[in-house]
Design a protein around this motif. Structure first.
Motif, PDB file in Angstrom:
ATOM      1  N   HIS A  55       1.977  -3.589   8.014  1.00 48.68           N
ATOM      2  CA  HIS A  55       3.396  -3.732   7.689  1.00 48.68           C
ATOM      3  C   HIS A  55       3.639  -3.809   6.184  1.00 48.68           C
ATOM      4  N   LYS A  56       2.573  -3.727   5.398  1.00 44.36           N
ATOM      5  CA  LYS A  56       2.716  -3.670   3.943  1.00 44.36           C
ATOM      6  C   LYS A  56       2.666  -2.238   3.417  1.00 44.36           C
ATOM      7  N   PHE A  57       2.526  -1.261   4.318  1.00 44.91           N
ATOM      8  CA  PHE A  57       2.567   0.134   3.905  1.00 44.91           C
ATOM      9  C   PHE A  57       4.002   0.477   3.518  1.00 44.91           C
ATOM     10  N   VAL A  58       4.189   0.919   2.293  1.00 46.41           N
ATOM     11  CA  VAL A  58       5.527   1.124   1.765  1.00 46.41           C
ATOM     12  C   VAL A  58       5.710   2.576   1.340  1.00 46.41           C
ATOM     13  N   ARG A  59       6.929   3.087   1.553  1.00 54.73           N
ATOM     14  CA  ARG A  59       7.235   4.471   1.166  1.00 54.73           C
ATOM     15  C   ARG A  59       7.545   4.531  -0.330  1.00 54.73           C
ATOM     16  N   LEU A  60       6.495   4.615  -1.095  1.00 58.16           N
ATOM     17  CA  LEU A  60       6.588   4.674  -2.547  1.00 58.16           C
ATOM     18  C   LEU A  60       5.424   5.515  -3.046  1.00 58.16           C
ATOM     19  N   TYR A  61       5.669   6.346  -4.042  1.00 55.90           N
ATOM     20  CA  TYR A  61       4.616   7.234  -4.545  1.00 55.90           C
ATOM     21  C   TYR A  61       4.542   7.131  -6.071  1.00 55.90           C
ATOM     22  N   VAL A 101       0.874  -1.174   0.000  1.00 54.07           N
ATOM     23  CA  VAL A 101       0.000   0.000   0.000  1.00 54.07           C
ATOM     24  C   VAL A 101       0.912   1.226   0.000  1.00 54.07           C
ATOM     25  N   VAL A 102       0.812   2.065  -1.031  1.00 49.47           N
ATOM     26  CA  VAL A 102       1.756   3.168  -1.213  1.00 49.47           C
ATOM     27  C   VAL A 102       1.270   4.431  -0.513  1.00 49.47           C
ATOM     28  N   PRO A 155      -8.156   5.853   1.738  1.00 42.56           N
ATOM     29  CA  PRO A 155      -6.831   5.929   1.110  1.00 42.56           C
ATOM     30  C   PRO A 155      -6.024   7.145   1.566  1.00 42.56           C
ATOM     31  N   SER A 156      -6.684   8.269   1.823  1.00 34.82           N
ATOM     32  CA  SER A 156      -5.958   9.468   2.243  1.00 34.82           C
ATOM     33  C   SER A 156      -5.336   9.324   3.623  1.00 34.82           C
ATOM     34  N   PHE A 192      -0.790  -1.400 -10.441  1.00 29.13           N
ATOM     35  CA  PHE A 192      -1.059  -0.330  -9.480  1.00 29.13           C
ATOM     36  C   PHE A 192      -2.502   0.131  -9.599  1.00 29.13           C
ATOM     37  N   THR A 193      -3.224   0.091  -8.496  1.00 27.75           N
ATOM     38  CA  THR A 193      -4.607   0.572  -8.448  1.00 27.75           C
ATOM     39  C   THR A 193      -4.618   1.925  -7.755  1.00 27.75           C
ATOM     40  N   PRO A 194      -4.996   2.995  -8.456  1.00 28.65           N
ATOM     41  CA  PRO A 194      -4.976   4.341  -7.862  1.00 28.65           C
ATOM     42  C   PRO A 194      -5.950   4.457  -6.691  1.00 28.65           C
ATOM     43  N   PRO A 195      -5.697   5.378  -5.773  1.00 25.42           N
ATOM     44  CA  PRO A 195      -6.556   5.521  -4.595  1.00 25.42           C
ATOM     45  C   PRO A 195      -7.994   5.902  -4.922  1.00 25.42           C
TER      46      PRO A 195
END
Length: 351
Positions: free
Chosen positions: A254-260, A221-222, A339-340, A321-324
């Motif tokens: 723990h699947k939250f990843v620092r990626l944008y 989750v980005v 998502p926000s 990738f599925t957008p928010p």
């Protein structure tokens, strides 16, 4: 100094292959997620480490984390675990810590194991919370082999079997490239008394009219609340949005990843899903098979049939990738998040 396989130097650690350890952990426990397997591999590294300073420990973990990510084709999911563990070490191994370095290191290892146990327990918490989204008489569409989605649906089925009033059905989207995984998921649900219909990926639009909600898992989750998941998730989300059906994503924090990422091609990995070739260009996989003598015999063709029928490219481990904007809510161990809210969660962890 000892080395780690063909990887970078491991400082004052014993001989340790973090890549082999990572794959061994995944093989030993089929229910283990990639981020947790990466964290457990790093904990095993620290157990064998002979580092005697905070700097050596931090450098060792960072070097081995980077090496592990470089050796795994799709490292998005495991990078969430390695980055989180490095952040945990930085907050734990402070110069102001009291006692000897060895005492601090043992404290780190014990807390690291506690972190892993809590991460594993997150799946059951999501299942217990998320089952309430499955209402009586609803039809759920899902795909892939997400363990947390399987646990959620199993928990909803158990509530029905124990005298509850929740009776639901599942439409499962089969994946030809992972047929054994698909059959396992379907069999597990049917064994719990859940009626399951299987459809091909091309029938999702046709079936969406009978669906009440979509629940899928995620590999990551980005930062913007979008989701990186099994290839095909994006098109399912698009169809759900067009049909006005809620699209839920069940994922551990723990699947939250620092990626944008801004789109499908900003994930930082080369998947080779789209491969343009002419009739004169050979498939690299077939050429490699010829060199090793493992090319299968061509099937007998009737007169007038094409000499080399085109085969669709199957990217077994590919993701999209599925957008928010297409995600209704994220089901996590802390509850349902918009998502926000993902960026706020990441800020609370990292800053």
């Amino acid at each position: 100094m000892a080395t780690v396989g063909d990887g970078p130097r491991a400082g004052k650690a014993k001989d340790f292959d973090i890549v082999a350890t990572y794959y061994r952990l995944l093989a030993e426990d089929p229910d283990l997620t990639m981020p947790v397997a990466a964290i457990e591999a790093l904990i095993e590294l620290l157990v064998q480490s002979r580092a005697v300073t905070i700097y050596e420990t931090l450098d060792l973990v960072k070097t081995q984390s980077d090496y592990l990510k470089s050796r795994v084709p799709n490292s998005i999911s495991l990078s969430a675990g390695t980055d989180l563990f490095q952040r945990y070490i930085i907050s734990s191994l402070k110069p102001t810590s009291t006692g000897s370095f060895e005492a601090v290191r043992q404290h780190l290892l014990s807390n690291g194991r506690l972190f892993v146990s809590r991460a594993k327990a997150g799946r059951e918490r999501i299942a217990a919370y998320g089952r309430h989204f499955v209402r009586d008489g609803s039809v759920v569409l899902t795909h892939g082999g997400s363990r947390v989605v399987g646990a959620l649906l199993a928990k909803a089925a158990e509530a029905s079997a124990s005298g509850g009033n929740v009776r639901f059905k599942v439409i499962y989207v089969m994946n030809d490239a992972r047929s054994s995984e698909s059959k396992t998921v379907v069999s597990a649900l049917r064994a719990k008394g859940v009626p399951v219909a299987t459809i091909s990926e091309g029938a999702v639009g046709y079936a969406m009219g009978k669906v009440n909600l979509v629940i899928v898992g995620a590999e990551g989750v980005v930062e913007n609340g979008g989701v990186i998941s099994r290839l095909g998730t994006y098109q399912i989300a698009l169809l759900a949005k067009a049909a006005g059906k809620p699209f839920y994503v069940a994922a551990e924090s723990h699947k939250f990843v620092r990626l944008y990422p801004l789109g499908q091609y900003d994930l930082g990995i080369d998947q080779e899903v789209i491969d343009f070739r002419t009739e004169d260009e050979k498939d690299p996989a077939q050429e490699e098979g010829k060199s090793t003598g493992t090319v299968p015999k061509p099937e007998e063709k009737s007169e007038g049939s094409p000499s080399s029928p085109a085969q669709p490219k199957q990217a077994v481990d590919a993701v999209d990738f599925t957008p928010p904007a297409l995600v209704s809510a994220l089901l996590t161990e802390t509850g349902a998040l918009t998502p926000s809210a993902v960026s706020e969660e990441l800020i609370s962890v990292w800053y």
